[in-house]
Design an enzyme around this catalytic site. Structure first.
Site, short mmCIF file in Angstrom:
data_model
loop_
_atom_site.label_atom_id
_atom_site.label_comp_id
_atom_site.label_asym_id
_atom_site.label_seq_id
_atom_site.Cartn_x
_atom_site.Cartn_y
_atom_site.Cartn_z
CG HIS A 149 -1.93 1.05 1.28
ND1 HIS A 149 -2.98 1.10 0.37
CD2 HIS A 149 -2.10 2.10 2.11
CE1 HIS A 149 -3.73 2.14 0.65
NE2 HIS A 149 -3.23 2.77 1.68
CG HIS A 198 -10.28 4.06 2.16
ND1 HIS A 198 -10.82 4.50 3.34
CD2 HIS A 198 -8.94 4.02 2.36
CE1 HIS A 198 -9.85 4.73 4.20
NE2 HIS A 198 -8.71 4.45 3.63
#
Lengths: 746, 237, 109
Positions: free
Chosen positions: A46, A92
């Site tokens: 990430h 998200h």
């Protein structure tokens, strides 16, 4: 606690043995337990883009007007007159799977602060959402929760949500996608950056206090979701506070106006660790940070918790020492915390201490530049089988097919969703959600100019051909922009894929990036930055490869930007572009026949540019009364949508086949077949010759399909002899089908 | 006219109000921070929309305790025109400057769309230039716009001509289908007994320019400006 | 110091949109047995020992609740019973809230 930490092995923080060796090589020693944890979050997929970075180099990141490409918090394009726009997309996905409301809400908050970090005032949001089929209770709960979360955060902070898309597919059932795009406006001279500089400058923490929420969020986003995730991973989900988010926007912009802020960055994924190491690394400097000065929400937080917390609504600033009090006063005026937690130092070393006790000391780049891999890629052999489309099912009644398509969530009206979003705050919204192919915001700073925004992605097509699917997404965005008369400025891309260590998944990633790169080069626009989200998998398997493209364009005169709605009886409906559509890989085949096969048609960008040019010119010249791209569901759906939007009937005859090719033998291919570079424009009768002249000059095919009028939607396929009326439905019947989502979201 | 736009923490339509008053209508505007305690030299006060204090506790409840509110109350008591838009309306209700209370929308969702409202009273500074029965098209954007007043209070409000706007169909009929939030008797705006304090849920500042689809909201501001100018002493000579 | 726990709900008869939504959600999850649902607010406040209940009632009436639409009850002052909001004498509200706010104030039963 430290005894347990010291025994941590690399796997416990998500790193491989080889990565551990790399850390040792970079440091010239063993990392401390705490340092290892910092590497764990910073070298997560990430934060570190380990598996994507090398591939992303293929994307074009240059072009006229580009002020800031990838590598900052958001990309920035010049729009003239001393103004610039900053924009970026962020995913998200995993947080939204386990806590749809907070996951989506913090997604909105996070991307807003990325744009804010460039010194820009956020002026628009768009959301690209993917869910499982909405008749599935869990998918429904996720979908309604995500929409509520976007509304809850976005409405409160006063940034209008002006557009987006929602697509459903069983392959997103276990792993929904929530990609949020934010656009901000900034004076060129006021552009801010995140590069720390100037030894002696202070490091200032501002915003909300640090709590234990979201610890390990970055690592969590880098794992596959399993069935336990929903219950067990809630602690990895951050809770957003839009009120504080709004205060942070105003306070940050006011603080920037003091002239005392050197650099700033959001504390998002990997929190303070990421902000300190990235800002220092970008500036080639070091930082001394005293963790006991960090404002905390609860007592007894450990150093690693303070460093890794992903509490929302916090930013890190580098400030001239003499301006520190002035800057801090601005944040305090807005009721926010402001604390000097450290200092910039010349020696490129990040030194973290707690109460004077040294915890870590290491060159910032060692954390900020994660290793980059070139994973194995292999083409899935089953694609070749999926491309075969031999025996097509028999044609159903086209009326039923049209109603089925209009009711399908990907196509159906999203009114019950966007009416929950404040889309008119900031008094800029000229073309509102549902009103046109792209959102249009006026710029009173540069009147009559405006900005156009669109976001598109097509996982189902990318599953069949990721290269072509990605090109089609770029082409569709550009077409959406052309419909409102906008010239594309740049693109931000949200790349959502499964596990990159699976060679077949990685092949799709590489193909999609290459498709995006080629398409953006063909349009001569840069990809100014974006987001990669890997490990989107559930026990049901990986998601379809889902590159999402958000494109920003500039409109010369927003007064000419048409919507998609037909405007008046008697207007002439014209198809700009070749009529031929194809059934292969079409939404029609997938929804009406349950056939998910065929190879998506490729985009000829040379033709595409000419078609879009004609539409743009027609808009600029004030000829186009409406403009609507033929996307999912082909010409029939596009015409029906414009009719429903305008509450006006139509009578059209669609030619069977191209001006150049052989006529199609199937009526459903004529009505519902899909192809890029086809736009439905309506004009007054007087304007028809001018439109035809524009088309002739560009060597673009134009066909008069019929006229606006009455209260029924009538469509026929042109055949030898008198045309047969294939569709004859009342607007009310069509609207009922088109409003199928009302019962779900309203 | 010199108008003050009060900015609470969490206000988000303050800039829009300033834009319309200053940029579109050419008026003098003061941006008033909620922490101030005086309103001096102002002809009118506007409480803009947003989520003041995050609407935590209840919409408008915390903002109603802001330091500026006693000054707003004094300004209103002296007959000064006060306009509360959306969240500003909620603040005025919570501060007791207007009668009634706000509940969550009956549809349970935030609603953002254009609605039609009918002018029910022209006795306020904000509507005196309008016609009774005139229909305005303005956007709403709220989650708590479901106006409520207990029966006795409602009767008082209606009898004393304090209902200023009602949600209506495009042709002006006040029908249940035109009610976007469950508001009692379709009430979209009410005023104080003296008429100088008005609260309404729709956003006139979002409908004050043709490019945004409606200019009806500007009529409310123009009415206010005309009222203020008419009160000025006529210069002699 | 005592910790007072205050529960504020909409008065009976006033549409509780949030309560309805929660009820729908419970039913969607299969909890058909869920009957009427009321959603309210819960507030915890520490106060000096010996504060009379009237002090809490004032906080509720002036700020924590809106007496036009909401009722409240609290516990923790004397640890014995939940005090309830009750019909109250009209008195001028210091902040100038309309006295009409109290007209249909009802206690809990």
């Amino acid at each position: 606690m430290s005894t347990t930490l010291s025994r941590l092995d690399p796997q416990a923080v998500g790193l491989t043995k080889a990565e551990y060796e790399e850390i040792r090589r970079r440091l010239g020693r063993d990392p401390s337990a705490l340092e290892l944890q910092l590497f764990g979050v910073m070298w997560s997929e990430h934060c570190g883009y380990k598996h994507s970075r090398l591939t992303l180099r293929a994307l074009p990141a240059e072009g006229p007007g580009l002020l800031q490409g990838p590598g900052e918090n958001a990309g920035v394009m010049d729009i003239g007159g001393g103004w610039a726009v900053a924009f970026k997309v962020e995913s998200h996905n995993h947080p939204s799977a386990v806590d749809p409301y907070n996951g989506a809400a913090t997604g909105v908050g996070g991307i807003i602060r990325d744009v804010l970090a460039m010194g820009a005032r956020p002026i628009a949001l768009l959301d690209s959402l993917r869910f499982g089929p909405l008749d599935d209770p869990r998918a429904r709960r996720i979908a309604t929760g995500v929409v509520a979360g976007i509304a809850g955060y976005g409405n409160c902070i006063g940034v209008p949500t002006v557009g987006g898309e929602i697509l459903v597919d069983p392959r997103y059932r276990g792993n929904p996608l929530v990609n949020v795009v934010c656009l901000g406006l900034v004076r060129r001279d006021d552009l801010a950056r995140s590069k720390a500089s100037g030894p002696g400058n202070v490091v200032m923490y501002v915003g909300a206090r640090t709590g234990r929420d979201g610890i390990g969020g970055a690592a969590f986003a880098s794992e596959e979701l399993d069935e336990r995730s929903e219950r067990d991973d809630r602690s990895s989900v951050q809770i957003g506070d839009p009120f504080t988010g709004k205060l942070l926007i105003e306070a940050t912009l006011e603080a920037l106006r003091t002239g005392g802020v050197v650099a700033l960055q959001d504390m998002g994924a990997a929190g303070l660790t990421c902000a300190t190491s990235e800002m220092a690394a970008r500036g080639g400097v070091g930082m001394d940070v005293a963790l006991e000065r960090v404002p905390l929400r609860e007592d007894g937080m450990r150093a690693d918790e303070i460093l890794r917390s992903e509490s929302q609504e916090r930013m890190l600033l580098v400030v001239h020492p003499e301006a520190a009090e002035r800057v801090a006063a601005v944040f305090r005026k807005w009721g926010l915390n402001a604390a000097v937690i450290g200092e910039v130092v010349a020696e490129p070393e990040l030194r973290l201490t707690l109460g004077g006790r040294p915890l870590a000391a290491l060159p910032p780049y060692t954390l900020a530049d994660a290793p980059a891999y070139r994973p194995a890629a292999s083409e899935p052999q089953r694609l070749w089988d999926l491309w075969k489309l031999e025996a097509l099912p028999p044609e159903p009644d086209p009326r039923d097919a049209l109603m089925t398509l209009l009711a399908f969530p990907d196509i159906a009206s999203k009114r019950s969703v966007y009416e929950q979003y404040d889309h008119s705050v900031q008094v800029r919204t000229v073309v509102a959600p549902g009103a046109g192919d792209a959102a249009v915001l006026r710029l009173h700073e540069l009147a009559p100019k405006g900005l156009a925004l669109a976001v598109d992605g097509n996982g189902a097509l990318c599953a069949l051909d990721p290269y072509r699917g990605a090109r089609l997404a770029v082409a569709e965005c550009a077409a959406d922009l052309a419909c409102v008369g906008a010239v594309p400025l740049g693109v931000t891309d949200g790349l959502n894929f499964g596990n990159p260590e699976d060679p077949e998944v990685f092949w799709t990633f590489r193909q999609a990036v290459s498709g995006l790169a080629d398409a953006c080069r063909a349009l001569r626009i840069p990809v100014v930055g974006g987001n990669v989200s890997f490990y989107n998998e559930s026990p049901e398997g990986p998601i379809p490869p889902t590159p999402i493209v958000a494109m920003v364009g500039l409109v010369d005169d927003v007064r000419n930007s048409p919507g998609m709605a037909f405007r008046a009886d008697g207007d002439v409906i014209v198809l700009v572009g070749e009529p031929t559509g194809e059934l292969a890989a079409s939404t029609y085949l997938r929804t009406v026949h349950g056939v998910d096969a065929g190879r998506p048609r490729d985009v000829d960008f040379e033709v595409h540019q000419r078609v879009l040019g004609v539409v743009r010119e027609a808009v600029r010249a004030g000829l186009a009364r409406s403009a609507h791209d033929c996307a999912e569901g082909g010409i029939a759906v596009a015409v029906a949508e414009s009719a429903i939007a305008g509450s006006l009937g139509v009578d059209v005859v669609v030619p069977a086949g191209s001006h150049r090719g052989a006529p199609s033998s199937r009526r459903d291919a004529v009505l519902f077949g899909e192809a890029p570079s086809r736009i439905i424009v309506s004009v007054t009768e007087h304007a028809v010759p001018a439109l035809f002249t524009l088309a002739a000059q560009a060597d673009v095919a134009v066909t008069v399909l019929g006229r606006v009028g009455g209260a029924r939607v009538r469509m026929a396929v042109a055949t030898e002899g008198p045309p047969r009326r294939d569709v004859d439905l009342s607007l009310e019947e069509l609207r009922n089908a088109y409003d199928s989502l009302t019962g779900i979201f309203a | 006219m010199r108008a003050g736009v009060v900015i609470f923490p969490g206000s988000n339509c303050d800039r829009d109000c300033v834009h319309v008053l200053r940029g579109v209508l050419g008026q003098d505007v003061a941006e008033v921070w909620h922490g101030e305690t005086a309103l001096e030299g102002l002809d009118a006060v506007i409480l803009p929309g947003g989520f003041a204090y995050g609407d935590y506790l209840r919409a408008g409840a915390v903002a109603a305790t802001s330091p500026i509110m006693p000054a707003v109350r004094a300004f209103a008591q002296a007959g000064g025109p006060v306009l509360g838009i959306c969240n500003g309306f909620q603040v005025l209700l919570e501060a007791g400057l207007l009668p009634g209370a706000m509940l969550r929308n009956h549809v349970q969702k935030f609603q953002c769309r254009p609605v039609h409202i009918r002018v029910e009273s022209t006795r306020t500074p904000f509507t005196r230039a309008l016609r009774e029965g005139q229909v305005l098209r303005l956007p709403i954007a709220h989650g708590e716009g479901n106006y409520y007043a207990p029966p006795a209070l409602l009767a008082t409000i209606q009898d004393s001509e304090q209902v200023v706007f009602r949600y209506c169909a495009p042709d002006g009929r006040v029908v249940p289908e035109a009610n976007p939030n469950g508001s009692l008797n379709n009430i979209a705006g009410v005023c104080s007994p003296g008429g100088n304090v008005l609260g309404l849920m729709p956003h006139p500042e979002r409908a004050s320019e043709a490019i945004l689809g409606s200019e009806d909201g500007r009529l409310i501001f123009e009415s206010l400006i005309a009222f203020v100018e008419s009160r000025r002493p006529v210069p002699v000579g | 110091m005592a910790t007072v726990r205050i529960i504020i709900t909409l008065k009976p008869g006033i549409l509780d949109a949030a309560g309805q939504a929660v009820r729908q959600g419970l039913h969607a999850l299969g909890y058909e047995q869920a009957g009427e649902v009321r959603v309210g607010r819960y507030v915890e406040i520490t106060v000096p020992d010996g504060l009379p209940p009237e002090g809490i009632h004032q906080m509720c009436e002036r700020f924590l609740a809106n007496p036009l639409i909401e009722q409240w009850r609290f516990e923790g002052l004397d640890a014995s019973s939940m005090a309830a909001s009750r019909p109250r004498a009209r008195r001028p509200r210091p902040e100038g809230r309309p006295s009409g706010r109290n007209t249909d104030q009802r206690g809990l039963h």
